[in-house]
Design a protein around this motif. Structure first.
Motif, short mmCIF file in Angstrom:
data_model
loop_
_atom_site.label_atom_id
_atom_site.label_comp_id
_atom_site.label_asym_id
_atom_site.label_seq_id
_atom_site.Cartn_x
_atom_site.Cartn_y
_atom_site.Cartn_z
N ALA A 135 6.49 -9.40 -9.31
CA ALA A 135 7.15 -10.14 -8.23
C ALA A 135 6.17 -11.06 -7.49
O ALA A 135 6.56 -11.74 -6.55
CB ALA A 135 7.79 -9.17 -7.24
N GLY A 136 4.91 -11.06 -7.93
CA GLY A 136 3.92 -11.92 -7.30
C GLY A 136 3.14 -11.27 -6.18
O GLY A 136 2.43 -11.95 -5.43
N GLY A 137 3.25 -9.94 -6.06
CA GLY A 137 2.54 -9.24 -5.01
C GLY A 137 1.32 -8.48 -5.53
O GLY A 137 1.00 -8.53 -6.71
N GLU A 138 0.67 -7.79 -4.62
CA GLU A 138 -0.51 -6.98 -4.93
C GLU A 138 -0.19 -5.54 -4.57
O GLU A 138 0.51 -5.27 -3.58
CB GLU A 138 -1.70 -7.48 -4.11
N TYR A 139 -0.71 -4.58 -5.34
CA TYR A 139 -0.37 -3.18 -5.13
C TYR A 139 -1.62 -2.31 -5.19
O TYR A 139 -2.47 -2.47 -6.07
CB TYR A 139 0.60 -2.70 -6.22
N ILE A 140 -1.73 -1.40 -4.21
CA ILE A 140 -2.73 -0.34 -4.29
C ILE A 140 -2.05 0.97 -3.86
O ILE A 140 -1.05 0.96 -3.14
CB ILE A 140 -3.98 -0.61 -3.42
N GLU A 141 -2.58 2.08 -4.33
CA GLU A 141 -2.09 3.38 -3.90
C GLU A 141 -3.14 4.01 -2.99
O GLU A 141 -4.34 3.85 -3.22
CB GLU A 141 -1.80 4.29 -5.10
N ALA A 165 -5.66 8.12 -7.94
CA ALA A 165 -5.49 8.75 -6.62
C ALA A 165 -4.20 9.56 -6.56
O ALA A 165 -4.16 10.63 -5.96
CB ALA A 165 -5.51 7.67 -5.53
N ALA A 166 -3.15 9.06 -7.21
CA ALA A 166 -1.89 9.80 -7.27
C ALA A 166 -2.08 11.13 -7.98
O ALA A 166 -1.55 12.17 -7.56
CB ALA A 166 -0.82 8.97 -7.97
N GLU A 208 4.11 2.22 -12.58
CA GLU A 208 5.34 1.45 -12.81
C GLU A 208 5.69 0.60 -11.58
O GLU A 208 6.13 -0.54 -11.71
CB GLU A 208 6.49 2.39 -13.16
N ILE A 209 5.48 1.15 -10.40
CA ILE A 209 5.72 0.39 -9.17
C ILE A 209 4.73 -0.76 -9.07
O ILE A 209 5.09 -1.89 -8.70
CB ILE A 209 5.64 1.31 -7.94
N ARG A 210 3.47 -0.50 -9.42
CA ARG A 210 2.46 -1.58 -9.44
C ARG A 210 2.92 -2.72 -10.33
O ARG A 210 2.86 -3.90 -9.94
CB ARG A 210 1.12 -1.05 -9.94
N ASP A 211 3.37 -2.38 -11.52
CA ASP A 211 3.79 -3.42 -12.47
C ASP A 211 4.94 -4.25 -11.90
O ASP A 211 4.98 -5.48 -12.06
CB ASP A 211 4.20 -2.79 -13.80
N ILE A 236 0.87 -1.18 0.00
CA ILE A 236 0.00 0.00 0.00
C ILE A 236 0.90 1.23 0.00
O ILE A 236 1.58 1.52 0.99
CB ILE A 236 -0.94 0.03 1.22
N GLN A 237 0.95 1.94 -1.11
CA GLN A 237 1.82 3.10 -1.30
C GLN A 237 1.04 4.35 -0.92
O GLN A 237 0.05 4.69 -1.54
CB GLN A 237 2.28 3.17 -2.76
N MET A 238 1.49 5.09 0.13
CA MET A 238 0.72 6.21 0.67
C MET A 238 1.41 7.55 0.52
O MET A 238 0.88 8.57 0.95
CB MET A 238 0.37 5.95 2.14
N GLY A 239 2.59 7.59 -0.09
CA GLY A 239 3.28 8.86 -0.30
C GLY A 239 2.80 9.57 -1.56
O GLY A 239 1.90 9.10 -2.26
#
Length: 292
Positions: A109-115, A164-165, A101-104, A89-92
Protein backbone atom coordinates in the motif's frame (compact mmCIF):
# COMPACT_ATOMS: atom_id res chain seq x y z
CA UNK A 1 4.90 14.20 13.98
CA UNK A 2 1.31 13.16 14.55
CA UNK A 3 0.61 9.66 15.86
CA UNK A 4 -2.55 7.61 15.38
CA UNK A 5 -3.13 5.11 18.18
CA UNK A 6 -5.47 2.28 17.23
CA UNK A 7 -6.52 0.13 20.17
CA UNK A 8 -6.87 1.68 23.63
CA UNK A 9 -7.62 -1.28 25.87
CA UNK A 10 -5.88 -2.31 29.09
CA UNK A 11 -2.39 -1.77 27.67
CA UNK A 12 -3.11 0.65 24.84
CA UNK A 13 -4.68 3.31 27.04
CA UNK A 14 -1.69 3.96 29.34
CA UNK A 15 0.69 3.70 26.37
CA UNK A 16 -1.28 6.35 24.47
CA UNK A 17 -1.36 8.50 27.60
CA UNK A 18 2.44 8.35 27.71
CA UNK A 19 2.55 9.99 24.30
CA UNK A 20 0.10 12.70 25.32
CA UNK A 21 2.16 13.41 28.44
CA UNK A 22 5.16 13.94 26.14
CA UNK A 23 3.16 16.52 24.14
CA UNK A 24 2.97 14.32 21.06
CA UNK A 25 0.00 15.14 18.88
CA UNK A 26 -2.29 12.13 19.07
CA UNK A 27 -5.41 10.93 17.29
CA UNK A 28 -7.02 7.80 18.71
CA UNK A 29 -9.49 5.20 17.54
CA UNK A 30 -11.12 2.28 19.34
CA UNK A 31 -13.84 -0.06 18.18
CA UNK A 32 -15.48 0.60 21.58
CA UNK A 33 -15.76 4.41 21.58
CA UNK A 34 -16.41 4.62 25.33
CA UNK A 35 -12.82 3.53 25.99
CA UNK A 36 -11.58 6.75 24.36
CA UNK A 37 -13.04 9.06 27.01
CA UNK A 38 -9.86 9.28 29.16
CA UNK A 39 -7.75 10.14 26.10
CA UNK A 40 -10.22 12.76 24.94
CA UNK A 41 -10.12 14.30 28.41
CA UNK A 42 -6.32 14.41 28.17
CA UNK A 43 -6.45 16.28 24.87
CA UNK A 44 -6.33 13.57 22.20
CA UNK A 45 -8.23 13.98 18.97
CA UNK A 46 -10.82 11.23 18.55
CA UNK A 47 -11.48 9.48 15.23
CA UNK A 48 -14.83 7.91 14.45
CA UNK A 49 -13.34 5.61 11.80
CA UNK A 50 -9.84 4.13 11.55
CA UNK A 51 -9.26 5.62 8.10
CA UNK A 52 -9.73 9.10 9.59
CA UNK A 53 -7.00 8.42 12.14
CA UNK A 54 -4.67 6.89 9.55
CA UNK A 55 -5.17 9.72 7.07
CA UNK A 56 -4.44 12.35 9.74
CA UNK A 57 -1.22 10.79 11.06
CA UNK A 58 2.39 10.19 10.05
CA UNK A 59 2.75 7.11 12.23
CA UNK A 60 0.14 4.50 13.19
CA UNK A 61 0.58 2.46 16.38
CA UNK A 62 -1.44 -0.75 16.68
CA UNK A 63 -2.25 -2.23 20.08
CA UNK A 64 -5.09 -4.52 19.05
CA UNK A 65 -6.33 -7.84 20.43
CA UNK A 66 -5.50 -10.14 17.52
CA UNK A 67 -4.76 -10.34 13.82
CA UNK A 68 -8.46 -10.29 12.89
CA UNK A 69 -8.80 -6.91 14.59
CA UNK A 70 -5.72 -5.65 12.73
CA UNK A 71 -7.14 -6.64 9.37
CA UNK A 72 -10.49 -5.08 10.25
CA UNK A 73 -9.05 -1.79 11.45
CA UNK A 74 -5.92 -1.36 9.32
CA UNK A 75 -6.37 -3.39 6.17
CA UNK A 76 -10.00 -2.97 5.20
CA UNK A 77 -10.48 -1.44 1.76
CA UNK A 78 -11.08 2.05 3.11
CA UNK A 79 -8.16 2.03 5.58
CA UNK A 80 -5.64 0.23 3.36
CA UNK A 81 -5.87 2.94 0.71
CA UNK A 82 -4.72 5.59 3.19
CA UNK A 83 -1.44 3.90 4.25
CA UNK A 84 0.83 5.33 1.56
CA UNK A 85 3.73 7.28 3.04
CA UNK A 86 2.92 6.26 6.62
CA UNK A 87 4.68 4.08 9.17
CA UNK A 88 2.81 1.29 10.93
CA UNK A 89 4.19 0.09 14.28
CA UNK A 90 2.47 -3.15 15.35
CA UNK A 91 2.83 -3.66 19.14
CA UNK A 92 0.34 -6.45 19.93
CA UNK A 93 0.98 -10.20 20.20
CA UNK A 94 0.60 -12.05 16.90
CA UNK A 95 2.53 -14.82 15.14
CA UNK A 96 5.66 -14.20 13.04
CA UNK A 97 3.81 -15.30 9.91
CA UNK A 98 0.91 -12.94 10.63
CA UNK A 99 3.32 -10.07 11.19
CA UNK A 100 5.13 -10.72 7.92
CA UNK A 101 1.84 -10.91 6.02
CA UNK A 102 0.73 -7.58 7.48
CA UNK A 103 4.11 -6.07 6.56
CA UNK A 104 3.68 -7.22 2.97
CA UNK A 105 0.19 -5.66 2.80
CA UNK A 106 1.38 -2.37 4.30
CA UNK A 107 4.38 -2.18 1.96
CA UNK A 108 2.14 -2.98 -1.02
CA UNK A 109 0.00 0.00 0.00
CA UNK A 110 3.07 2.24 -0.03
CA UNK A 111 3.65 2.30 3.72
CA UNK A 112 6.40 1.20 6.09
CA UNK A 113 6.00 -1.51 8.73
CA UNK A 114 7.85 -2.52 11.88
CA UNK A 115 6.83 -4.79 14.74
CA UNK A 116 7.48 -3.82 18.35
CA UNK A 117 5.67 -6.15 20.79
CA UNK A 118 6.17 -5.40 24.47
CA UNK A 119 6.72 -7.42 27.64
CA UNK A 120 5.18 -6.07 30.82
CA UNK A 121 1.76 -5.13 32.09
CA UNK A 122 -0.22 -2.06 33.08
CA UNK A 123 2.18 -0.71 35.77
CA UNK A 124 5.09 -0.85 33.32
CA UNK A 125 2.96 0.71 30.58
CA UNK A 126 2.02 3.58 32.90
CA UNK A 127 5.62 4.30 33.88
CA UNK A 128 7.23 3.70 30.47
CA UNK A 129 9.16 0.66 31.65
CA UNK A 130 8.00 -1.95 29.17
CA UNK A 131 10.52 -4.17 27.42
CA UNK A 132 10.19 -3.24 23.75
CA UNK A 133 11.33 -5.86 21.21
CA UNK A 134 11.65 -4.69 17.62
CA UNK A 135 11.54 -6.55 14.34
CA UNK A 136 12.66 -4.20 11.58
CA UNK A 137 15.49 -3.11 9.36
CA UNK A 138 18.27 -1.40 11.31
CA UNK A 139 17.61 1.96 9.65
CA UNK A 140 13.93 1.74 10.58
CA UNK A 141 14.82 0.87 14.16
CA UNK A 142 17.05 3.90 14.58
CA UNK A 143 14.53 6.19 12.89
CA UNK A 144 11.77 5.26 15.34
CA UNK A 145 13.93 4.61 18.41
CA UNK A 146 12.98 7.85 20.18
CA UNK A 147 9.26 7.20 19.76
CA UNK A 148 9.61 3.65 21.09
CA UNK A 149 11.50 4.97 24.12
CA UNK A 150 8.30 6.52 25.43
CA UNK A 151 7.14 2.96 26.12
CA UNK A 152 10.40 1.44 27.36
CA UNK A 153 13.83 2.90 28.14
CA UNK A 154 15.85 0.51 25.98
CA UNK A 155 14.04 -0.73 22.86
CA UNK A 156 15.99 -3.67 21.46
CA UNK A 157 16.37 -4.66 17.82
CA UNK A 158 15.86 -8.43 17.64
CA UNK A 159 16.09 -8.92 13.88
CA UNK A 160 13.89 -8.69 10.83
CA UNK A 161 10.08 -8.64 10.95
CA UNK A 162 8.88 -11.87 12.56
CA UNK A 163 11.77 -12.25 15.00
CA UNK A 164 10.31 -9.98 17.69
CA UNK A 165 6.88 -11.58 17.28
CA UNK A 166 8.45 -15.01 17.82
CA UNK A 167 10.35 -13.86 20.89
CA UNK A 168 7.20 -12.37 22.38
CA UNK A 169 5.35 -15.70 21.97
CA UNK A 170 8.24 -17.56 23.61
CA UNK A 171 8.10 -15.22 26.60
CA UNK A 172 4.32 -15.43 26.93
CA UNK A 173 4.60 -19.22 26.91
CA UNK A 174 6.78 -18.81 29.99
CA UNK A 175 4.16 -16.58 31.63
CA UNK A 176 1.57 -19.32 31.23
CA UNK A 177 3.86 -22.20 32.19
CA UNK A 178 5.50 -20.53 35.20
CA UNK A 179 2.20 -19.33 36.64
CA UNK A 180 0.44 -22.68 36.35
CA UNK A 181 3.46 -24.54 37.76
CA UNK A 182 3.60 -22.17 40.73
CA UNK A 183 -0.16 -22.45 41.24
CA UNK A 184 0.08 -26.26 41.29
CA UNK A 185 2.88 -26.24 43.89
CA UNK A 186 1.01 -23.71 46.03
CA UNK A 187 -2.20 -25.74 45.91
CA UNK A 188 -0.25 -28.89 46.75
CA UNK A 189 1.44 -27.49 49.87
CA UNK A 190 -1.91 -26.12 51.04
CA UNK A 191 -3.40 -29.62 50.79
CA UNK A 192 -0.47 -30.84 52.89
CA UNK A 193 -1.21 -28.20 55.57
CA UNK A 194 2.12 -26.47 55.00
CA UNK A 195 2.20 -22.74 55.68
CA UNK A 196 2.47 -20.93 52.31
CA UNK A 197 4.88 -18.42 53.83
CA UNK A 198 7.30 -21.20 54.79
CA UNK A 199 7.07 -22.45 51.21
CA UNK A 200 7.77 -18.95 49.90
CA UNK A 201 10.70 -18.31 52.25
CA UNK A 202 12.47 -21.39 50.95
CA UNK A 203 11.48 -20.73 47.34
CA UNK A 204 12.81 -17.16 47.47
CA UNK A 205 16.22 -18.44 48.62
CA UNK A 206 16.46 -20.91 45.77
CA UNK A 207 17.39 -20.81 42.09
CA UNK A 208 13.79 -21.80 41.35
CA UNK A 209 12.40 -18.41 42.32
CA UNK A 210 10.87 -16.00 39.82
CA UNK A 211 9.55 -12.56 40.87
CA UNK A 212 6.21 -13.27 39.20
CA UNK A 213 5.50 -15.80 41.96
CA UNK A 214 5.29 -13.06 44.59
CA UNK A 215 3.29 -10.85 42.24
CA UNK A 216 0.62 -13.53 41.94
CA UNK A 217 0.78 -14.98 45.46
CA UNK A 218 -1.69 -12.66 47.19
CA UNK A 219 -4.19 -12.91 44.32
CA UNK A 220 -4.13 -16.68 44.56
CA UNK A 221 -4.38 -16.84 48.34
CA UNK A 222 -7.10 -14.17 48.50
CA UNK A 223 -9.00 -15.37 45.44
CA UNK A 224 -8.92 -11.82 44.11
CA UNK A 225 -8.63 -11.96 40.33
CA UNK A 226 -10.49 -8.72 39.53
CA UNK A 227 -8.91 -5.68 37.83
CA UNK A 228 -6.43 -7.74 35.81
CA UNK A 229 -3.19 -6.51 34.33
CA UNK A 230 -3.52 -9.34 31.82
CA UNK A 231 -6.79 -11.31 31.54
CA UNK A 232 -7.04 -15.07 31.23
CA UNK A 233 -8.63 -14.92 27.77
CA UNK A 234 -5.64 -13.05 26.34
CA UNK A 235 -3.14 -15.51 27.81
CA UNK A 236 -5.15 -18.39 26.34
CA UNK A 237 -5.11 -16.66 22.95
CA UNK A 238 -1.33 -16.22 23.11
CA UNK A 239 -0.87 -19.82 24.26
CA UNK A 240 -2.84 -21.02 21.25
CA UNK A 241 -0.61 -18.92 18.98
CA UNK A 242 2.51 -20.38 20.57
CA UNK A 243 1.28 -23.96 20.23
CA UNK A 244 0.52 -23.44 16.55
CA UNK A 245 3.93 -21.93 15.83
CA UNK A 246 5.85 -24.46 17.93
CA UNK A 247 4.11 -27.37 16.19
CA UNK A 248 5.08 -25.84 12.84
CA UNK A 249 8.67 -25.83 14.11
CA UNK A 250 8.40 -29.59 14.89
CA UNK A 251 8.61 -29.10 18.66
CA UNK A 252 6.91 -31.26 21.29
CA UNK A 253 4.13 -29.13 22.79
CA UNK A 254 2.79 -31.66 25.31
CA UNK A 255 3.65 -29.53 28.35
CA UNK A 256 2.06 -26.32 27.10
CA UNK A 257 -1.04 -28.25 25.99
CA UNK A 258 -1.55 -29.17 29.65
CA UNK A 259 -1.25 -25.52 30.57
CA UNK A 260 -3.78 -24.67 27.87
CA UNK A 261 -6.24 -27.14 29.39
CA UNK A 262 -5.96 -25.35 32.75
CA UNK A 263 -6.48 -21.95 31.11
CA UNK A 264 -9.56 -23.30 29.36
CA UNK A 265 -10.84 -24.55 32.71
CA UNK A 266 -10.40 -21.07 34.21
CA UNK A 267 -12.37 -19.69 31.27
CA UNK A 268 -15.21 -22.16 31.94
CA UNK A 269 -15.22 -20.99 35.56
CA UNK A 270 -16.04 -17.46 34.29
CA UNK A 271 -12.54 -16.06 34.79
CA UNK A 272 -12.11 -15.02 31.13
CA UNK A 273 -11.90 -11.32 31.94
CA UNK A 274 -10.12 -11.77 35.27
CA UNK A 275 -6.43 -12.02 36.01
CA UNK A 276 -4.76 -15.16 34.69
CA UNK A 277 -3.68 -16.08 38.22
CA UNK A 278 -7.20 -17.54 38.34
CA UNK A 279 -5.56 -20.75 37.08
CA UNK A 280 -5.00 -21.40 40.79
CA UNK A 281 -8.71 -21.94 41.31
CA UNK A 282 -8.94 -24.07 38.18
CA UNK A 283 -6.21 -26.34 39.54
CA UNK A 284 -7.86 -26.59 42.95
CA UNK A 285 -11.22 -27.37 41.32
CA UNK A 286 -9.84 -30.46 39.58
CA UNK A 287 -10.30 -32.73 42.60
CA UNK A 288 -13.85 -31.49 43.02
CA UNK A 289 -14.64 -32.49 39.42
CA UNK A 290 -15.81 -29.02 38.49
CA UNK A 291 -14.10 -28.91 35.10
CA UNK A 292 -13.64 -32.48 33.92
Amino acid sequence: MKVAFLGTGLMGLPMAQRLLAANIELIAYNRTPEKLAPLQADGAEIATHPRHAIRAADCIILMLTNVAAIYSVLLSDTSWRTLSGRTVIQMGTITPTESQEIRDAVVAAGGEYIEAPVLGSIPEAETGNLIVMVGAQETQFHRHFRLLQYFGPEPRLIGSVGSAAALKLALNQLIASLTTSFALSLAFIQRQDINPEVFMEILRESALYAPTFDKKLSRMLDGNFANPNFPTKHLLKDTDLFISEAKSADLDVSSIKGVRQILQAAMKMSFANDDYSSVFYAIKAWEEGRWE
